[in-house]
Structures are given as structure tokens and as C-alpha cells.
Design a protein around this motif. Sequence first.
Motif, short mmCIF file in Angstrom:
data_model
loop_
_atom_site.label_atom_id
_atom_site.label_comp_id
_atom_site.label_asym_id
_atom_site.label_seq_id
_atom_site.Cartn_x
_atom_site.Cartn_y
_atom_site.Cartn_z
N ARG A 128 9.68 5.47 3.88
CA ARG A 128 9.72 6.84 4.39
C ARG A 128 8.32 7.34 4.73
N ALA A 129 7.33 6.97 3.93
CA ALA A 129 5.95 7.36 4.24
C ALA A 129 5.50 6.70 5.55
N GLN A 130 5.87 5.45 5.74
CA GLN A 130 5.49 4.77 6.98
C GLN A 130 6.17 5.42 8.19
N LEU A 131 7.43 5.81 8.05
CA LEU A 131 8.11 6.50 9.14
C LEU A 131 7.43 7.83 9.45
N ALA A 132 7.03 8.55 8.42
CA ALA A 132 6.34 9.83 8.62
C ALA A 132 4.99 9.61 9.32
N LEU A 133 4.28 8.56 8.92
CA LEU A 133 3.01 8.25 9.59
C LEU A 133 3.22 7.91 11.06
N ARG A 134 4.24 7.13 11.34
CA ARG A 134 4.52 6.78 12.73
C ARG A 134 4.78 8.03 13.57
N GLN A 135 5.47 9.01 12.98
CA GLN A 135 5.74 10.26 13.69
C GLN A 135 4.43 11.01 13.96
N VAL A 136 3.54 11.06 12.98
CA VAL A 136 2.25 11.70 13.16
C VAL A 136 1.47 11.02 14.29
N PHE A 137 1.51 9.69 14.31
CA PHE A 137 0.74 8.97 15.32
C PHE A 137 1.30 9.09 16.73
N VAL A 138 2.57 9.46 16.86
CA VAL A 138 3.12 9.77 18.18
C VAL A 138 2.37 10.99 18.74
N CYS A 139 2.19 12.01 17.91
CA CYS A 139 1.49 13.21 18.33
C CYS A 139 0.02 12.92 18.66
N ILE A 140 -0.62 12.11 17.85
CA ILE A 140 -2.04 11.81 18.02
C ILE A 140 -2.29 10.85 19.18
N GLU A 141 -1.26 10.12 19.57
CA GLU A 141 -1.35 9.09 20.60
C GLU A 141 -2.22 7.92 20.18
N ALA A 142 -2.09 7.54 18.91
CA ALA A 142 -2.72 6.29 18.46
C ALA A 142 -1.85 5.14 18.94
N ASP A 143 -2.44 3.97 19.04
CA ASP A 143 -1.73 2.77 19.52
C ASP A 143 -1.25 1.98 18.30
N VAL A 144 -0.06 2.31 17.81
CA VAL A 144 0.44 1.78 16.54
C VAL A 144 1.15 0.44 16.73
N VAL A 145 0.86 -0.49 15.84
CA VAL A 145 1.58 -1.76 15.79
C VAL A 145 3.03 -1.45 15.40
N VAL A 146 3.96 -1.91 16.21
CA VAL A 146 5.38 -1.64 15.95
C VAL A 146 5.97 -2.68 15.01
N LYS A 147 5.64 -3.94 15.23
CA LYS A 147 6.15 -5.03 14.39
C LYS A 147 5.04 -6.02 14.14
N PRO A 148 5.01 -6.63 12.98
CA PRO A 148 6.01 -6.53 11.92
C PRO A 148 5.85 -5.25 11.11
N GLU A 149 6.96 -4.80 10.55
CA GLU A 149 6.90 -3.71 9.58
C GLU A 149 6.74 -4.36 8.21
N VAL A 150 5.67 -4.01 7.53
CA VAL A 150 5.38 -4.62 6.23
C VAL A 150 5.55 -3.55 5.16
N ILE A 151 6.68 -3.63 4.49
CA ILE A 151 7.05 -2.66 3.46
C ILE A 151 7.15 -3.43 2.14
N VAL A 152 6.17 -3.27 1.29
CA VAL A 152 6.11 -4.03 0.05
C VAL A 152 6.86 -3.25 -1.03
N PHE A 153 8.12 -3.63 -1.24
CA PHE A 153 8.94 -3.00 -2.27
C PHE A 153 8.82 -3.83 -3.55
N GLN A 154 9.23 -3.24 -4.68
CA GLN A 154 9.11 -3.91 -5.97
C GLN A 154 7.68 -4.47 -6.15
N ALA A 155 6.70 -3.63 -5.83
CA ALA A 155 5.30 -4.07 -5.81
C ALA A 155 4.84 -4.66 -7.14
N HIS A 156 5.36 -4.16 -8.24
CA HIS A 156 4.95 -4.65 -9.55
C HIS A 156 5.29 -6.13 -9.74
#
Length: 193
Positions: A128-156
Motif C-alpha cells: 500500500r505504501a508503494q501504491l501511494a508513492l506511485r500515485q505521488v510520482f504521477v503528480c511529480i512526473e518522475a520516471d518510475v520503474v513499473v516492473k518488477p514490483e519488489v514487495i518484501v513481505f514477511q521480512a523477518h
Amino acid sequence: MSELKILGISGSLRADSYNSALLRAAQKFAPSGVAVEIYEGLRDVPLYDQDLDAPERRPAAAQELRERIKAADGVLLVTPEFNYSIPGVLKNAIDWASTDWTRTEGVPLLHKPVAITGAAPTNFGSVRAQLALRQVFVCIEADVVVKPEVIVFQAHERFDEGGNLTDETTRGLLQDLLTALAGKVTSRSATAA
């Protein structure tokens, strides 16, 4: 071609942060030709204040962040998730690096190649944080890497007690993300030439 300089920013201030550990892993396992430089000044960046957001009034820590982003070929953001969204310290840094009210300096994050990843001990990681960041970067017009999405769950389960990334799959995905970021930097440079 010279080595690409990627500025890595962890959105966590916690000493034993999985996200800071993931950023150190990105630095350690970066593909050939890519150097990840870790930004250590996030704690010093004051709360965003538009009254101070001009070259002659901007706080030194905010100005340094802007200059470091401008000087980098690309940015790697590693974010935890707070309350289903972006941590305040990371959003604050983005606010300082996404403006040019005087129209004299340029916007550090405008069209800047950016990659996003993050870690959390939950089953959803930092999705969810990554999705929120992607939305912010749409406004800023940064050139965001779309894939791969690297979501490290169960980090422990993916780091040892010393904060070292031990999971091979995560390591490979992190390298793929940095390779994709390097590709964006290279294609942007070729287009500008």
C-alpha cells in the motif's frame, strides 16, 4: 560508460529497520555498473514549509537533499508502510524535492528515474505504501520503474539477526529492480543526447 550513481533513501529512521537493511543489500548486490549511495540525512530534513522553500531561505538539510537527488542518475526509495501509506519522513523529503516555486532551479524529481521497493513483517509487505508513492510520482512526473514490483513481505524471515539479506529470491528481485532502473537512466541519457 561510467558507473551509474543511484541515490538510495530508506523511509525508515528505526535503527534495526528492515528497509534500511534492504537498502544496504541493494548497495551490496547492485549489478555491475551501478553504484548505490545511501542517503543518511533523512532525520535532519525539517518539516516542509513553503515559506522557506526558496534558494535563499531553504534549510541546509533540505537543500542538500535536493542537490543529492539532482546529482544522482536515479533514485531508489525503500519504504516501510505506516497506517497503510507512506511514512511521514519520506513524504516530507519528497515534498522538499518536488518543487521550484521560483522557476529558477529546476525540480529535482521531475523526470528523474525512480525505483521503489519496501519491506515489512506482514503478509502484504509495503504494497500500500508503494501504491501511494506511485500515485505521488504521477503528480511529480518522475520516471518510475513499473516492473518488477519488489514487495518484501514477511521480512523477518528474509534477514538474519545482523540485518543481512539471506533470501536468494529477494536478492535476485532487488538486482532486477536495479537493472530496470539502470535501463531507464540509460534510455533517458540516450534520448537526451
